[in-house]
Design an enzyme around this catalytic site. Structure first.
Site, PDB file in Angstrom:
ATOM      1  N   HIS A   1      65.322  -7.607   2.205  1.00  0.00           N
ATOM      2  CA  HIS A   1      65.334  -6.626   3.293  1.00  0.00           C
ATOM      3  C   HIS A   1      63.871  -6.325   3.585  1.00  0.00           C
ATOM      4  CE1 HIS A   1      67.014  -3.040   5.467  1.00  0.00           C
ATOM      5  NE2 HIS A   1      65.812  -2.549   5.190  1.00  0.00           N
TER       6      HIS A   1
ATOM      7  N   CYS B   1      62.496   3.083   8.846  1.00  0.00           N
ATOM      8  CA  CYS B   1      63.104   4.065   7.943  1.00  0.00           C
ATOM      9  C   CYS B   1      62.659   5.465   8.312  1.00  0.00           C
ATOM     10  CB  CYS B   1      62.709   3.757   6.489  1.00  0.00           C
ATOM     11  SG  CYS B   1      63.349   4.960   5.314  1.00  0.00           S
TER      12      CYS B   1
ATOM     13  N   ARG C   1      72.525  -0.197  13.340  1.00  0.00           N
ATOM     14  CA  ARG C   1      72.388   0.908  12.395  1.00  0.00           C
ATOM     15  C   ARG C   1      70.916   1.216  12.117  1.00  0.00           C
ATOM     16  NH1 ARG C   1      69.767   1.876   7.711  1.00  0.00           N
ATOM     17  NH2 ARG C   1      70.248  -0.257   7.061  1.00  0.00           N
TER      18      ARG C   1
ATOM     19  N   ASN D   1      63.314  -3.933  10.570  1.00  0.00           N
ATOM     20  CA  ASN D   1      63.467  -5.180   9.823  1.00  0.00           C
ATOM     21  C   ASN D   1      62.837  -6.336  10.587  1.00  0.00           C
ATOM     22  OD1 ASN D   1      66.856  -4.369   8.780  1.00  0.00           O
ATOM     23  ND2 ASN D   1      64.940  -3.968   7.751  1.00  0.00           N
TER      24      ASN D   1
ATOM     25  N   HIS E   1      60.531  -5.336   6.110  1.00  0.00           N
ATOM     26  CA  HIS E   1      60.051  -4.611   7.283  1.00  0.00           C
ATOM     27  C   HIS E   1      58.743  -5.217   7.771  1.00  0.00           C
ATOM     28  CE1 HIS E   1      62.812  -1.054   7.560  1.00  0.00           C
ATOM     29  NE2 HIS E   1      63.147  -1.524   6.378  1.00  0.00           N
TER      30      HIS E   1
END
Length: 320
Positions: A217, A250, A16, A261, A219
């Site tokens: 979460h 994103c 995703r 991520n 990055h």
């Protein structure tokens, strides 16, 4: 003081998080291949797609086809992402996904405006209706999430006290609706976190909410993803989002170098070398990372897929 967990739980978001930002459309068959391969690694949670407007995220226009085409494995939760009731109804209609309710608040007012076209009061006011929507479909609401919890490209640094306040607001909203949040996610949406900031924010949230678990979460835009994950582990965090091969980024962060991520296989290697159980077969996961690179058609930032695992190297040395 460190408190390393004995076990971590990984939410794999590569299919995703990764495919949504690719410049070229990824064939549906390629997405399904990756989901099915990840299903055989020991990962027990895979976020497979987003039910969002195809005009805004064209790479997710085939959400239903991906879910219909995958081959579910026992013990694996397959999840989707949605931003509104229409997206949720699409996810429910597939009949094949793990559904969980989640409340989301933003630490950055500027990013909230860009991403949702709302101000903080509107976002806060929308949460009770969101809980009711989940309840109407029989979906429990156990998770809260704070976006841009460590800083924002449009607003700058975020005070840790603001994160604590947002978590308290989410928990109060859930309780008012008869729900109880047991997991709070902190999103480093635009990669402003540093290890010290992770320790400070996580510590403050833990002190104010000792009865909930936290997830991170993270990055890797500025190369601190694994360092930040390690800082989270030192604080006892057990739940992490990750993306195979370091896929993703994103699409709304407006940063040309926005990275995905933390890389799942790199994170698994780090955990294994510290004696932290992941439940994941690292060699199979590395094969998935190489498959992901083949599917997108360009190099991906994960390191273990090319460098190999230390366990495999030790075996070769022992056999020689």
């Amino acid at each position: 003081m460190t408190d390393l967990p004995s076990r971590v739980f990984i939410k794999e978001e590569g299919p995703r998080e990764g495919f949504q930002i690719e410049k070229r459309l990824i064939p549906t068959t390629g997405k399904i291949r990756l989901v099915d391969a990840l299903s055989d690694t020991g990962l027990d949670y895979i976020q497979v797609t987003s039910f969002v407007h195809p005009g805004k995220v064209p790479g997710m226009a085939d959400a239903e086809a991906v879910v219909a085409g995958m081959t579910p494995r026992d013990g694996v939760r397959y999840a989707g992402l949605w931003l509104n009731q229409q997206g949720l109804i699409r996810a429910i209609a597939t009949g094949r996904l793990y559904l969980e309710g989640k409340l989301t608040l933003y630490a950055s007012d500027a990013f909230l405006k860009r991403n949702q076209n709302r101000d903080p009061q509107q976002q806060l006011a929308a949460q009770p209706a969101l809980v009711k929507m989940y309840q109407a479909h029989g979906i429990p609401v156990r998770t809260g999430f704070v976006t841009a919890a460590f800083g924002c490209n449009f607003e700058g640094d975020v005070a840790p006290a603001k994160i604590v306040a947002l978590v308290n607001e989410m928990r109060a909203i859930a309780r008012d609706q008869g729900e109880d949040l047991s997991l709070i996610g902190l999103g480093d949406t635009m990669a402003w976190a540093t290890p010290e900031r992770i320790r400070r924010v996580v510590g403050m949230v833990q002190d104010a909410n000792p009865d909930v678990d936290l997830s991170l979460h993270l990055h890797d835009t500025r190369g601190l993803g694994l360092a930040n994950a390690y800082a989270g582990l030192q604080m006892g965090v057990q739940h992490f989002d990750a993306a195979v091969a370091g896929l993703g980024g994103c699409p709304f962060a407006a940063h040309a170098g926005a990275a995905g991520n933390i890389c799942t296989e790199d994170f698994v290697l780090m955990c294994e070398e510290m004696g932290i159980e992941t439940g994941v077969d690292l060699e199979k996961l590395s094969e998935c990372a190489r498959l992901a690179e083949e599917i997108v058609g360009h190099p991906l930032p994960g390191k273990v897929k090319t460098g190999g695992s230390l366990a495999a190297l030790r075996s070769r040395i022992a056999a020689s």
